[in-house]
Each structure stands twice: as structure tokens, then as C-alpha cells.
Scaffold this motif. Structure first.
Motif, PDB file in Angstrom:
ATOM      1  N   ILE A 155     -13.133 -72.504  30.691  1.00  0.00           N
ATOM      2  CA  ILE A 155     -14.222 -73.446  30.430  1.00  0.00           C
ATOM      3  C   ILE A 155     -15.455 -72.705  29.912  1.00  0.00           C
ATOM      4  N   LEU A 156     -15.741 -71.544  30.491  1.00  0.00           N
ATOM      5  CA  LEU A 156     -16.892 -70.750  30.041  1.00  0.00           C
ATOM      6  C   LEU A 156     -16.703 -70.270  28.603  1.00  0.00           C
ATOM      7  N   ALA A 157     -15.455 -69.931  28.242  1.00  0.00           N
ATOM      8  CA  ALA A 157     -15.173 -69.535  26.861  1.00  0.00           C
ATOM      9  C   ALA A 157     -15.481 -70.693  25.907  1.00  0.00           C
ATOM     10  N   ALA A 158     -15.091 -71.922  26.288  1.00  0.00           N
ATOM     11  CA  ALA A 158     -15.399 -73.091  25.466  1.00  0.00           C
ATOM     12  C   ALA A 158     -16.897 -73.300  25.358  1.00  0.00           C
ATOM     13  N   LEU A 159     -17.623 -73.044  26.454  1.00  0.00           N
ATOM     14  CA  LEU A 159     -19.085 -73.151  26.430  1.00  0.00           C
ATOM     15  C   LEU A 159     -19.686 -72.142  25.449  1.00  0.00           C
ATOM     16  N   CYS A 160     -19.150 -70.920  25.445  1.00  0.00           N
ATOM     17  CA  CYS A 160     -19.626 -69.897  24.488  1.00  0.00           C
ATOM     18  C   CYS A 160     -19.392 -70.342  23.051  1.00  0.00           C
ATOM     19  N   PHE A 161     -18.198 -70.872  22.773  1.00  0.00           N
ATOM     20  CA  PHE A 161     -17.910 -71.359  21.425  1.00  0.00           C
ATOM     21  C   PHE A 161     -18.851 -72.502  21.052  1.00  0.00           C
ATOM     22  N   GLY A 162     -19.121 -73.392  22.015  1.00  0.00           N
ATOM     23  CA  GLY A 162     -20.034 -74.490  21.746  1.00  0.00           C
ATOM     24  C   GLY A 162     -21.436 -74.007  21.426  1.00  0.00           C
ATOM     25  N   TYR A 163     -21.933 -73.026  22.184  1.00  0.00           N
ATOM     26  CA  TYR A 163     -23.257 -72.475  21.921  1.00  0.00           C
ATOM     27  C   TYR A 163     -23.313 -71.797  20.559  1.00  0.00           C
ATOM     28  N   SER A 164     -22.291 -71.012  20.243  1.00  0.00           N
ATOM     29  CA  SER A 164     -22.303 -70.271  18.979  1.00  0.00           C
ATOM     30  C   SER A 164     -22.294 -71.214  17.785  1.00  0.00           C
ATOM     31  N   THR A 165     -21.628 -72.364  17.923  1.00  0.00           N
ATOM     32  CA  THR A 165     -21.616 -73.342  16.839  1.00  0.00           C
ATOM     33  C   THR A 165     -23.017 -73.862  16.559  1.00  0.00           C
ATOM     34  N   VAL A 166     -23.752 -74.185  17.617  1.00  0.00           N
ATOM     35  CA  VAL A 166     -25.115 -74.685  17.454  1.00  0.00           C
ATOM     36  C   VAL A 166     -26.025 -73.587  16.902  1.00  0.00           C
ATOM     37  N   PHE A 167     -25.864 -72.369  17.425  1.00  0.00           N
ATOM     38  CA  PHE A 167     -26.671 -71.248  16.940  1.00  0.00           C
ATOM     39  C   PHE A 167     -26.443 -71.005  15.458  1.00  0.00           C
ATOM     40  N   ALA A 168     -25.171 -71.003  15.050  1.00  0.00           N
ATOM     41  CA  ALA A 168     -24.855 -70.759  13.640  1.00  0.00           C
ATOM     42  C   ALA A 168     -25.395 -71.875  12.761  1.00  0.00           C
ATOM     43  N   ARG A 169     -25.281 -73.116  13.234  1.00  0.00           N
ATOM     44  CA  ARG A 169     -25.779 -74.241  12.442  1.00  0.00           C
ATOM     45  C   ARG A 169     -27.288 -74.159  12.249  1.00  0.00           C
ATOM     46  N   ARG A 170     -27.978 -73.622  13.237  1.00  0.00           N
ATOM     47  CA  ARG A 170     -29.441 -73.579  13.181  1.00  0.00           C
ATOM     48  C   ARG A 170     -29.984 -72.343  12.466  1.00  0.00           C
ATOM     49  N   TYR A 171     -29.295 -71.206  12.618  1.00  0.00           N
ATOM     50  CA  TYR A 171     -29.868 -69.950  12.136  1.00  0.00           C
ATOM     51  C   TYR A 171     -29.065 -69.247  11.051  1.00  0.00           C
ATOM     52  N   SER A 172     -27.793 -69.573  10.870  1.00  0.00           N
ATOM     53  CA  SER A 172     -26.989 -68.867   9.875  1.00  0.00           C
ATOM     54  C   SER A 172     -27.324 -69.368   8.480  1.00  0.00           C
ATOM     55  N   ARG A 173     -27.608 -68.449   7.583  1.00  0.00           N
ATOM     56  CA  ARG A 173     -27.999 -68.805   6.220  1.00  0.00           C
ATOM     57  C   ARG A 173     -27.106 -68.160   5.165  1.00  0.00           C
ATOM     58  N   GLY A 174     -26.103 -67.401   5.577  1.00  0.00           N
ATOM     59  CA  GLY A 174     -25.255 -66.716   4.621  1.00  0.00           C
ATOM     60  C   GLY A 174     -23.949 -67.455   4.385  1.00  0.00           C
ATOM     61  N   THR A 175     -23.058 -66.837   3.620  1.00  0.00           N
ATOM     62  CA  THR A 175     -21.754 -67.436   3.355  1.00  0.00           C
ATOM     63  C   THR A 175     -20.899 -67.386   4.628  1.00  0.00           C
ATOM     64  N   PRO A 176     -20.014 -68.369   4.832  1.00  0.00           N
ATOM     65  CA  PRO A 176     -19.174 -68.356   6.049  1.00  0.00           C
ATOM     66  C   PRO A 176     -18.326 -67.094   6.181  1.00  0.00           C
ATOM     67  N   LEU A 177     -17.799 -66.569   5.064  1.00  0.00           N
ATOM     68  CA  LEU A 177     -16.960 -65.384   5.134  1.00  0.00           C
ATOM     69  C   LEU A 177     -17.754 -64.177   5.615  1.00  0.00           C
ATOM     70  N   ALA A 178     -18.975 -64.015   5.100  1.00  0.00           N
ATOM     71  CA  ALA A 178     -19.820 -62.911   5.554  1.00  0.00           C
ATOM     72  C   ALA A 178     -20.178 -63.082   7.025  1.00  0.00           C
ATOM     73  N   THR A 179     -20.445 -64.313   7.434  1.00  0.00           N
ATOM     74  CA  THR A 179     -20.816 -64.573   8.828  1.00  0.00           C
ATOM     75  C   THR A 179     -19.708 -64.186   9.787  1.00  0.00           C
ATOM     76  N   VAL A 180     -18.488 -64.627   9.519  1.00  0.00           N
ATOM     77  CA  VAL A 180     -17.405 -64.329  10.454  1.00  0.00           C
ATOM     78  C   VAL A 180     -17.023 -62.854  10.396  1.00  0.00           C
ATOM     79  N   THR A 181     -17.118 -62.219   9.229  1.00  0.00           N
ATOM     80  CA  THR A 181     -16.827 -60.791   9.130  1.00  0.00           C
ATOM     81  C   THR A 181     -17.829 -59.991   9.948  1.00  0.00           C
ATOM     82  N   GLY A 182     -19.098 -60.322   9.787  1.00  0.00           N
ATOM     83  CA  GLY A 182     -20.140 -59.631  10.545  1.00  0.00           C
ATOM     84  C   GLY A 182     -19.995 -59.819  12.042  1.00  0.00           C
TER      85      GLY A 182
END
Length: 290
Positions: A155-182
Motif C-alpha cells: 500500500i505504501l508503494a502505491a502511495l509513493c507512485f501516487g505522490y510521484s504522479t502528482v509531483f511530476a504533473r506539477r513540476y516536470s517540464r521535460g520530455t517523458p523519456l528524459a524524465t523516466v531515464t533521469g
């Protein structure tokens, strides 16, 4: 969704569901942190080569903090929690618990962005709690303290994935491929010390190494490439629907390959959790953005 993209969607769900089974087999031999470290490093390096081949750029000096946060919350921490979890609960249950990630994403997004929940979303949250209760309370697995800890880790792992989705939506400005590689590469950096401290005493056999390579190169690297293709070809909403298919494939693979039992509580819990995620994310009636 076009037929070709629909086929890729089902293939991706099958691959990502299989990753739980592979982790369940590989982790007892390689160890939790060495398995996750190797998976993140190999997949990250492969995607980095692909990024360079496509003339993309990481823009590391500008985006390192973003990669660090996502590397922790979308890779190193949840992958390690799942690897620990599948040591004590079956892969079927682990994939269903992982389906809670979009629910947590919607909840965190509402709290972060101060959005009000509708009646349907509140109902969805309650159904999710009931679904987890059925899944855990009527599980064929004996509820020892370690099993409960493993369920909490899932459940905590799902919570981490949920948080990261919101964080990426709010702060990620690069291409998806660069984001996941980084994030994969920074996630690997974060786990270097615990991985080195818990290396297995003996090298794993070739059969385990083969399954580990499938986990790293197919489930992680290829899986992310397929996901990016769906985002570009069908839109993020359609691509995100893969989360509704993963539990079904998880149950199927677990039964076929690990002889995990099929129980009414497994299907009832899955149905309620997926309905919960659909209500909280307002899937019903949402316009097609693909």
C-alpha cells in the motif's frame, strides 16, 4: 483507441503484471536492494542510450532535483517496497494493491491543489477501503505480522507512485523519456549503499539471472518505452488505463505460473478497488483526451 494501440496497451499490462511474478522469484535469491539496484541501473542505462540515439537530452544540471525526487518516490522506494512485499504475499495480491496508486494520486492532488471531492469520489474512497479489507481479511494467506507488514509495504508503494504522479504533473517540464531515464538513474544512485551492503554471498544461477534481465530490460526499460508510445499516440488518459488491466493479468500469471489460488475475495477485492479508482478519478463520463 486504434487497434494497434489497444494491442500495445494489453501487452504493456501483461508485461508490468509479470514484473511482480519475476520479482517474487528473483528477490529471494538476489536480495531486495541488489535486485532493485540492478534493475534500475540496467534499465536506466539502456534508456539513456536510446535517448542519445534519438538525440534527446537529460538536461541534468537543470532537472537534477526533479530526477532525485522522482527517483526516490517513483523508483527506488516503491520498487524496494514491492520487492519486500512479494516475499511474503502472492503476486496477485501485490498487483491489486498496486492498483491503489491512481486513487492515492487523485487524493494527493485534491489535497495539494485544494480541490473539493465530489460525492462519487468520496464513495470511491470508501469502496477502496472496503476492497482492501476484503482482499486482506479473506485472504488465503495466513495473516502473520510479517504478512501484514508486507501488505502495508504494498500500500505504501502505491502511495509513493501516487505522490510521484502528482509531483511530476506539477513540476516536470521535460520530455517523458528524459524524465523516466533521469529518475531511474538517480534511483539507482540512491540504492548503491544498501545494495552493496546486502549483496548475496554467492552469484545467482543463470536461470535467476535470465529472469532478472527480463525484469530490468523488458518490464522496466521496454515497458516504459511502450508507455511513452501510448501517451504520444493515444493520450495520457488512455495510456493510464493500463492500471485497470494489470491486476487481471497479475491474477492470471500468478495462477498459471506460480499456482496461486483463485478465491472469491481476490476477485471481489479487485473489483471494488478498480471501481474505487474509477470513481475517484472520475473515469465515468470523462471526455476522451486521447
Amino acid at each position: 483507441m486504434k487497434l494497434g494501440n489497444l494491442a500495445i496497451l494489453f501487452l504493456l499490462a501483461a508485461i508490468w503484471a509479470a514484473s511482480f511474478l519475476l520479482a517474487r522469484v528473483v528477490t529471494p535469491v538476489m536480495g531486495t536492494f541488489p535486485q532493485v539496484e540492478g534493475r534500475l541501473l540496467l534499465a536506466g542505462l539502456l534508456l539513456l542510450l536510446y535517448l542519445r540515439w534519438t538525440r534527446g537530452h537529460l538536461e541534468f544540471s537543470r532537472r537534477w532535483f526533479e530526477y532525485l525526487v522522482l527517483g526516490a518516490t517513483n523508483a527506488a522506494i516503491p520498487f524496494s517496497l514491492i520487492a519486500f512485499s512479494v516475499l511474503h504475499i502472492n503476486a496477485s495480491m501485490a498487483t491489486i494493491l498496486n492498483a491503489l496508486a491512481p486513487l492515492f494520486s487523485a487524493l494527493i492532488g485534491a489535497l495539494w491543489l485544494k480541490e473539493r471531492f465530489t460525492f462519487g469520489q468520496i464513495l470511491g474512497l470508501q469502496l477502496g477501503i472496503v476492497g482492501v479489507g476484503i482482499l486482506v481479511g479473506w485472504s488465503p494467506v495466513a495473516l502473520s505480522p510479517m504478512v501484514l507488514l508486507a501488505i502495508g509495504a504494498g500500500i505504501l508503494a502505491a502511495l509513493c507512485f501516487g505522490y510521484s504522479t502528482v509531483f511530476a504533473r506539477r513540476y516536470s517540464r521535460g520530455t517523458p523519456l528524459a524524465t523516466v531515464t533521469g529518475q531511474l538513474l538517480l534511483g539507482a544512485v540512491l540504492l548503491v549503499v544498501p545494495a552493496m551492503a546486502t549483496l548475496p554471498a554467492e552469484p545467482p544461477p543463470l536461470s535467476i539471472l535470465g529472469m532478472f534481465l527480463l525484469l530490468a530490460l523488458v518490464a522496466t526499460a521496454l515497458g516504459n518505452l511502450l508507455f511513452f508510445h501510448l501517451i504520444n499516440a493515444a493520450g495520457p488518459t488512455q495510456a493510464g488505463s493500463v492500471g485497470f488491466l494489470i491486476p487481471a493479468f497479475g491474477i492470471l500469471w500468478g495462477h498459471l505460473f506460480l499456482d496461486e489460488p483463485l478465491t472469491w475475495s481476490l476477485f471481489a477485492g479487485m473489483a471494488l478497488i478498480l471501481l474505487s479508482v474509477a470513481l475517484v478519478n472520475r473515469v465515468f463520463g470523462r471526455p476522451n483526451t486521447g
